[in-house]
Design a protein around this motif. Structure first.
Motif, PDB file in Angstrom:
ATOM      1  N   ARG A 147      52.623   0.231   2.816  1.00 60.32           N
ATOM      2  CA  ARG A 147      51.759   0.584   3.940  1.00 60.32           C
ATOM      3  C   ARG A 147      52.549   1.050   5.149  1.00 60.32           C
ATOM      4  N   ALA A 148      51.961   2.039   5.834  1.00 58.33           N
ATOM      5  CA  ALA A 148      52.467   2.478   7.131  1.00 58.33           C
ATOM      6  C   ALA A 148      51.249   2.725   8.012  1.00 58.33           C
ATOM      7  N   ILE A 149      51.331   2.311   9.276  1.00 59.71           N
ATOM      8  CA  ILE A 149      50.193   2.490  10.178  1.00 59.71           C
ATOM      9  C   ILE A 149      50.627   3.268  11.418  1.00 59.71           C
ATOM     10  N   ASP A 150      49.690   4.036  11.932  1.00 62.67           N
ATOM     11  CA  ASP A 150      49.913   4.802  13.153  1.00 62.67           C
ATOM     12  C   ASP A 150      49.719   3.886  14.357  1.00 62.67           C
ATOM     13  N   VAL A 151      50.732   3.782  15.192  1.00 60.74           N
ATOM     14  CA  VAL A 151      50.634   2.949  16.393  1.00 60.74           C
ATOM     15  C   VAL A 151      50.815   3.788  17.653  1.00 60.74           C
ATOM     16  N   SER A 152      50.685   5.105  17.523  1.00 58.31           N
ATOM     17  CA  SER A 152      50.830   5.973  18.691  1.00 58.31           C
ATOM     18  C   SER A 152      49.602   5.841  19.584  1.00 58.31           C
ATOM     19  N   PRO A 153      49.765   5.926  20.905  1.00 60.39           N
ATOM     20  CA  PRO A 153      48.624   5.792  21.817  1.00 60.39           C
ATOM     21  C   PRO A 153      47.547   6.854  21.596  1.00 60.39           C
ATOM     22  N   GLY A 154      47.970   8.056  21.224  1.00 64.63           N
ATOM     23  CA  GLY A 154      46.998   9.133  21.049  1.00 64.63           C
ATOM     24  C   GLY A 154      46.544   9.339  19.625  1.00 64.63           C
ATOM     25  N   ASN A 155      46.866   8.420  18.722  1.00 58.71           N
ATOM     26  CA  ASN A 155      46.515   8.567  17.303  1.00 58.71           C
ATOM     27  C   ASN A 155      46.963   9.918  16.747  1.00 58.71           C
ATOM     28  N   ASP A 156      48.206  10.281  17.065  1.00 62.62           N
ATOM     29  CA  ASP A 156      48.748  11.544  16.570  1.00 62.62           C
ATOM     30  C   ASP A 156      49.904  11.332  15.598  1.00 62.62           C
ATOM     31  N   TRP A 157      50.085  10.095  15.138  1.00 60.59           N
ATOM     32  CA  TRP A 157      51.100   9.750  14.154  1.00 60.59           C
ATOM     33  C   TRP A 157      52.516  10.059  14.663  1.00 60.59           C
ATOM     34  N   SER A 158      52.724   9.950  15.961  1.00 58.78           N
ATOM     35  CA  SER A 158      54.062  10.143  16.503  1.00 58.78           C
ATOM     36  C   SER A 158      54.882   8.855  16.496  1.00 58.78           C
ATOM     37  N   GLU A 159      54.222   7.696  16.233  1.00 57.02           N
ATOM     38  CA  GLU A 159      54.917   6.409  16.111  1.00 57.02           C
ATOM     39  C   GLU A 159      54.243   5.607  15.002  1.00 57.02           C
ATOM     40  N   VAL A 160      55.054   4.987  14.148  1.00 59.34           N
ATOM     41  CA  VAL A 160      54.497   4.222  13.035  1.00 59.34           C
ATOM     42  C   VAL A 160      55.251   2.912  12.842  1.00 59.34           C
TER      43      VAL A 160
END
Length: 260
Positions: free
Chosen positions: A135-148
């Motif tokens: 599993r990998a989840i998106d934790v970017s503030p804008g939900n743009d998958w810039s941080e996981v």
């Protein structure tokens, strides 16, 4: 050369043990070089993320993982949304100086995916292990998958680090057949000299056609003022001096009789 053979055997053994016959068959096509496999001779041989991501995604990029995002420009379509088969490109961060690449195996929801990648978690104290459907989840503030955050085997859960992500590289080639329309070209006169235009109209095309005289040679129209005369009442005519009366002339008498 010895390191290459050991890495290939390690990959085949890992695929055969943990993934299934389909992946085992694909492992025979993987070409691992010392440059992008991160392998060494002897017991320390291990598989890097690059050859595994290339194999499972079909994206033909080489070199260190951190170079993939820029390499893909102009070759593969890139974006910020996960798709099955796309490669998630991690930017270098902290101790991960060479970046990382992982293939998307499944999209769970707008913030969760399952990844297939190699050399992420040390398993049983060994590096270079393959992990599928982690599993990998998106934790970017804008939900743009810039941080996981990504599953980390020693924790048995998602890791706490927010890993920076460049984006996703899709297995879709950039179209190079679309070319801009040239509206004007500086080389057009030269092209015309090489291939001059030849008219299909004969030299006798204008024969027999009389053109109008030039405007300056035409005579100016004459403007005339027409006088308007009011109608006058009829007047009685008199015979000139010396004229014989109509009564003395037989013909005159006939005319006079009709005029009455």
């Amino acid at each position: 050369m010895r390191g290459w053979k050991e890495a290939t055997l390690l990959l085949a053994a890992t695929l055969g043990a943990g993934i299934g016959p389909g992946a085992m068959a694909r492992s025979l096509d993987i070409s691992v070089s010392d440059a992008d496999a991160g392998i060494t001779d002897g017991a320390d041989a291990y598989l890097q993320c690059v050859p595994y991501a290339r194999q499972v995604s079909g994206i033909a990029l080489y070199g260190d993982a951190w170079t993939w995002w820029d390499q893909a420009e102009g070759q593969y379509v890139r974006g910020t949304r996960p798709k099955v088969g796309a490669v998630m490109s991690f930017a270098p961060h902290g101790a991960m100086r060479l970046g990382h690449v992982a293939a998307v195996a499944r999209v769970i929801d707008r913030r969760t995916v399952l990844l297939r990648h190699a050399n992420w978690s040390p398993i049983d104290g060994r590096r270079g292990q393959i992990e599928d459907n982690v599993r990998a989840i998106d934790v970017s503030p804008g939900n743009d998958w810039s941080e996981v955050r990504v599953w980390y085997a020693p924790l048995g859960d998602l890791g706490t680090t927010h890993w920076p992500v460049n984006g996703f590289i899709y297995n879709e080639r950039v179209r190079t057949t679309d070319r801009p329309v040239v509206l004007a070209s500086a080389s057009l006169p030269a092209a015309l000299e090489r291939a001059p235009y030849r008219s299909q109209i004969g030299s006798d095309f204008l024969a027999g056609i009389v053109t109008d005289a030039p405007a300056r040679a035409r005579p100016k129209p004459v403007r005339q003022m027409l006088a308007y005369a009011a109608p006058t009442a009829p007047t009685k005519t008199t015979a000139p001096k010396g004229a014989r009366p109509l009564s003395d002339d037989p013909i005159g008498r006939i005319i006079a009789a009709r005029m009455r």
